[in-house]
Design a protein around this motif. Sequence first.
Motif, PDB file in Angstrom:
ATOM      1  N   LEU A 296       0.877  -1.170   0.000  1.00  0.00           N
ATOM      2  CA  LEU A 296       0.000   0.000   0.000  1.00  0.00           C
ATOM      3  C   LEU A 296       0.912   1.216   0.000  1.00  0.00           C
ATOM      4  CD1 LEU A 296      -1.769  -2.240   1.731  1.00  0.00           C
ATOM      5  CD2 LEU A 296      -3.200  -0.255   2.120  1.00  0.00           C
ATOM      6  N   LEU A 297       1.189   1.735  -1.185  1.00  0.00           N
ATOM      7  CA  LEU A 297       2.152   2.820  -1.319  1.00  0.00           C
ATOM      8  C   LEU A 297       1.477   4.177  -1.457  1.00  0.00           C
ATOM      9  CD1 LEU A 297       4.707   1.143  -3.738  1.00  0.00           C
ATOM     10  CD2 LEU A 297       4.716   1.180  -1.251  1.00  0.00           C
ATOM     11  N   GLU A 298       0.407   4.259  -2.220  1.00  0.00           N
ATOM     12  CA  GLU A 298      -0.333   5.502  -2.411  1.00  0.00           C
ATOM     13  C   GLU A 298      -1.816   5.150  -2.506  1.00  0.00           C
ATOM     14  OE1 GLU A 298       1.118   7.239  -5.959  1.00  0.00           O
ATOM     15  OE2 GLU A 298       3.175   7.452  -5.244  1.00  0.00           O
TER      16      GLU A 298
ATOM     17  N   PHE B 215      -5.289  -0.266  -8.123  1.00  0.00           N
ATOM     18  CA  PHE B 215      -6.719  -0.327  -8.399  1.00  0.00           C
ATOM     19  C   PHE B 215      -7.003   0.249  -9.785  1.00  0.00           C
ATOM     20  CE2 PHE B 215      -9.182  -0.601  -4.132  1.00  0.00           C
ATOM     21  CZ  PHE B 215      -8.440  -1.719  -3.788  1.00  0.00           C
ATOM     22  N   ASN B 216      -7.916  -0.395 -10.508  1.00  0.00           N
ATOM     23  CA  ASN B 216      -8.401   0.136 -11.775  1.00  0.00           C
ATOM     24  C   ASN B 216      -9.661   0.950 -11.475  1.00  0.00           C
ATOM     25  OD1 ASN B 216      -9.771   0.529 -14.265  1.00  0.00           O
ATOM     26  ND2 ASN B 216      -8.721  -1.240 -15.145  1.00  0.00           N
ATOM     27  N   PRO B 217      -9.634   2.263 -11.705  1.00  0.00           N
ATOM     28  CA  PRO B 217     -10.771   3.101 -11.300  1.00  0.00           C
ATOM     29  C   PRO B 217     -12.073   2.769 -12.016  1.00  0.00           C
ATOM     30  CG  PRO B 217      -9.217   4.346 -12.665  1.00  0.00           C
ATOM     31  CD  PRO B 217      -8.553   3.049 -12.328  1.00  0.00           C
TER      32      PRO B 217
ATOM     33  N   LYS C 285     -12.054 -15.398   0.877  1.00  0.00           N
ATOM     34  CA  LYS C 285     -11.738 -14.259   1.736  1.00  0.00           C
ATOM     35  C   LYS C 285     -12.614 -13.051   1.445  1.00  0.00           C
ATOM     36  CE  LYS C 285      -8.086 -15.985   3.899  1.00  0.00           C
ATOM     37  NZ  LYS C 285      -7.986 -16.064   5.364  1.00  0.00           N
ATOM     38  N   LEU C 286     -13.435 -13.153   0.415  1.00  0.00           N
ATOM     39  CA  LEU C 286     -14.165 -11.986  -0.084  1.00  0.00           C
ATOM     40  C   LEU C 286     -15.043 -11.332   0.984  1.00  0.00           C
ATOM     41  CD1 LEU C 286     -14.640 -10.323  -2.657  1.00  0.00           C
ATOM     42  CD2 LEU C 286     -16.615 -11.777  -3.119  1.00  0.00           C
ATOM     43  N   ASP C 287     -15.831 -12.128   1.698  1.00  0.00           N
ATOM     44  CA  ASP C 287     -16.743 -11.565   2.695  1.00  0.00           C
ATOM     45  C   ASP C 287     -15.982 -10.849   3.809  1.00  0.00           C
ATOM     46  OD1 ASP C 287     -18.872 -12.507   1.269  1.00  0.00           O
ATOM     47  OD2 ASP C 287     -19.137 -14.330   2.482  1.00  0.00           O
ATOM     48  N   GLU C 288     -14.850 -11.435   4.254  1.00  0.00           N
ATOM     49  CA  GLU C 288     -14.040 -10.806   5.302  1.00  0.00           C
ATOM     50  C   GLU C 288     -13.470  -9.475   4.833  1.00  0.00           C
ATOM     51  OE1 GLU C 288     -11.608 -13.703   7.966  1.00  0.00           O
ATOM     52  OE2 GLU C 288     -11.637 -14.589   5.954  1.00  0.00           O
ATOM     53  N   ILE C 289     -13.007  -9.432   3.587  1.00  0.00           N
ATOM     54  CA  ILE C 289     -12.430  -8.202   3.030  1.00  0.00           C
ATOM     55  C   ILE C 289     -13.476  -7.096   2.979  1.00  0.00           C
ATOM     56  CG2 ILE C 289     -11.502  -7.156   0.915  1.00  0.00           C
ATOM     57  CD1 ILE C 289     -10.148  -9.876   0.357  1.00  0.00           C
ATOM     58  N   ILE C 290     -14.664  -7.428   2.483  1.00  0.00           N
ATOM     59  CA  ILE C 290     -15.722  -6.427   2.352  1.00  0.00           C
ATOM     60  C   ILE C 290     -16.165  -5.930   3.727  1.00  0.00           C
ATOM     61  CG2 ILE C 290     -18.095  -6.055   1.583  1.00  0.00           C
ATOM     62  CD1 ILE C 290     -17.531  -8.085  -0.681  1.00  0.00           C
ATOM     63  N   GLU C 291     -16.325  -6.852   4.670  1.00  0.00           N
ATOM     64  CA  GLU C 291     -16.760  -6.465   6.017  1.00  0.00           C
ATOM     65  C   GLU C 291     -15.728  -5.563   6.691  1.00  0.00           C
ATOM     66  OE1 GLU C 291     -17.969  -8.478  10.323  1.00  0.00           O
ATOM     67  OE2 GLU C 291     -17.430  -9.755   8.628  1.00  0.00           O
ATOM     68  N   PHE C 292     -14.430  -5.923   6.589  1.00  0.00           N
ATOM     69  CA  PHE C 292     -13.382  -5.141   7.239  1.00  0.00           C
ATOM     70  C   PHE C 292     -13.294  -3.743   6.633  1.00  0.00           C
ATOM     71  CE2 PHE C 292      -9.093  -3.620   7.995  1.00  0.00           C
ATOM     72  CZ  PHE C 292      -8.853  -3.996   9.313  1.00  0.00           C
TER      73      PHE C 292
ATOM     74  N   LEU D 214     -10.483  -0.180   1.426  1.00  0.00           N
ATOM     75  CA  LEU D 214     -10.596  -1.378   0.603  1.00  0.00           C
ATOM     76  C   LEU D 214      -9.215  -1.915   0.235  1.00  0.00           C
ATOM     77  CD1 LEU D 214     -12.521  -3.330  -0.762  1.00  0.00           C
ATOM     78  CD2 LEU D 214     -12.470  -1.871  -2.797  1.00  0.00           C
ATOM     79  N   ALA D 215      -8.289  -1.021  -0.109  1.00  0.00           N
ATOM     80  CA  ALA D 215      -6.940  -1.456  -0.485  1.00  0.00           C
ATOM     81  C   ALA D 215      -6.245  -2.155   0.672  1.00  0.00           C
ATOM     82  CB  ALA D 215      -6.121  -0.252  -0.946  1.00  0.00           C
ATOM     83  N   PHE D 216      -6.394  -1.612   1.887  1.00  0.00           N
ATOM     84  CA  PHE D 216      -5.765  -2.242   3.042  1.00  0.00           C
ATOM     85  C   PHE D 216      -6.389  -3.603   3.321  1.00  0.00           C
ATOM     86  CE2 PHE D 216      -5.434  -3.305   7.508  1.00  0.00           C
ATOM     87  CZ  PHE D 216      -4.067  -3.151   7.733  1.00  0.00           C
TER      88      PHE D 216
END
Length: 428
Positions: free
Chosen positions: A116-118, A123-125, A150-157, A179-181
């Motif tokens: 996570l640099l910037e 990500f593709n906008p 892992k999708l549900d965990e990512i979205i929830e977090f 979302l990136a994190f």
Amino acid sequence: MSTKDIILKVENISKQYRLGQVGTGTLSHDLNRWWHQVRGKEDPYLKVGEVNNRNIKGNSDYVWALQDITFEVEKGEVLGIIGKNGAGKSTLLKILSKVTSPTTGSIKSRGRIASLLEVGTGFNPELTGRENIYLNGAILGMTKKEIASKLDEIIEFSGCERYIDTPVKRYSSGMTVRLAFAVAAFLEPEILVVDEVLAVGDAEFQKKAIGKMQDISRGEGRTVLFVSHNMAAVKSLCTKGVVLEYGKVVFSGDIDDAIDEYFRNADQTASREWQKENAPGCDFLKLLKVNVFASGQEVSLNHSISDDIKIEFTYEILKEDQLFTHGFNLFNSHNIHIFSSHDKNSETLTTPLKKGIHKKTITIPGNFLAEGGYTCSFAIMRYNPFHVEFQQRDIVAFNVIDEVSTNTVRGNYSGHFPGVIRPQLNWE
């Protein structure tokens, strides 16, 4: 330390840039480099260049953003990379993340690296949040099935569930970072690289992200490289630290020592004085001078832990008939607020001072503060209702130096003594 525990090894990494141009900038330089390469010679432009000090005008078109960076990171370790702006932190992380290549040196790593640099990196906008999760997972080498698990965990977090099927270009910077994190943390890279990007998120998310990084390192045994100017976050998260200055490593070791070294490099002074025209203050008062005195009444940056420390503020009253009081705040080298003091019984609360020069002194008793570096702030306040007229941070600094002595709380114990204060208490 056995080599099998080393997950990342950085050896003699250097990065050179040509100012104002892409590449070498001229055909003659390109040809010269090519001719040296054909003959098996060293690149001639590696011998030129200056350190990356933005405050001075250089004489060379080449600058070394990094020079001879060497360190090792163990599996499960959280390494804090700290330094002032322009020290080379982001350049180093870009090299570690393989966004750019080093001019010289080598990197050896085991496992996947997520970065996570910037804001919005990777990500593709035009794609939705959900599609970007799958895209980033694929880039990390994960299968569609692994990502889906892992999708549900990512979205929830991330807290972006309502917008997960909306194109990322419509996200705020905070939502994008969340979302990136979440993607980087939950797709289980062996090494997670996090730049200052978390500062974009709100306080709640920063706390949540730091907790997740702690779980990643301590609970799951994965490695984190963390860059931040928030020393409280660095201290709470990291176990080791690397301090960069002008593209070079000036310290590598325990995180507390690294933070002390970072602040030691800052401009520290035990005495500060201003001309009246540019002195800090408010419409009726100007702060002219601040001195930190040792017990012998000499201005001193370093003080024995058992000695009293006196801080004297000299100011000028510009208007009479003003009722006010004084405030003082003390911060340690980790930017932790140690204490505040209000001059609640000040004569200036009931009797206005005449125009002219006045002084106020406070004394911090010996055997109260722990060893380390400290900075002070000074404030002028009014009561009824309470209002701060002005406050000046980081006006002076001082260091408290410990010693093994029966006159201190340490006694004859010579080991590490934790805590932000060290009062001499009475035991009965």
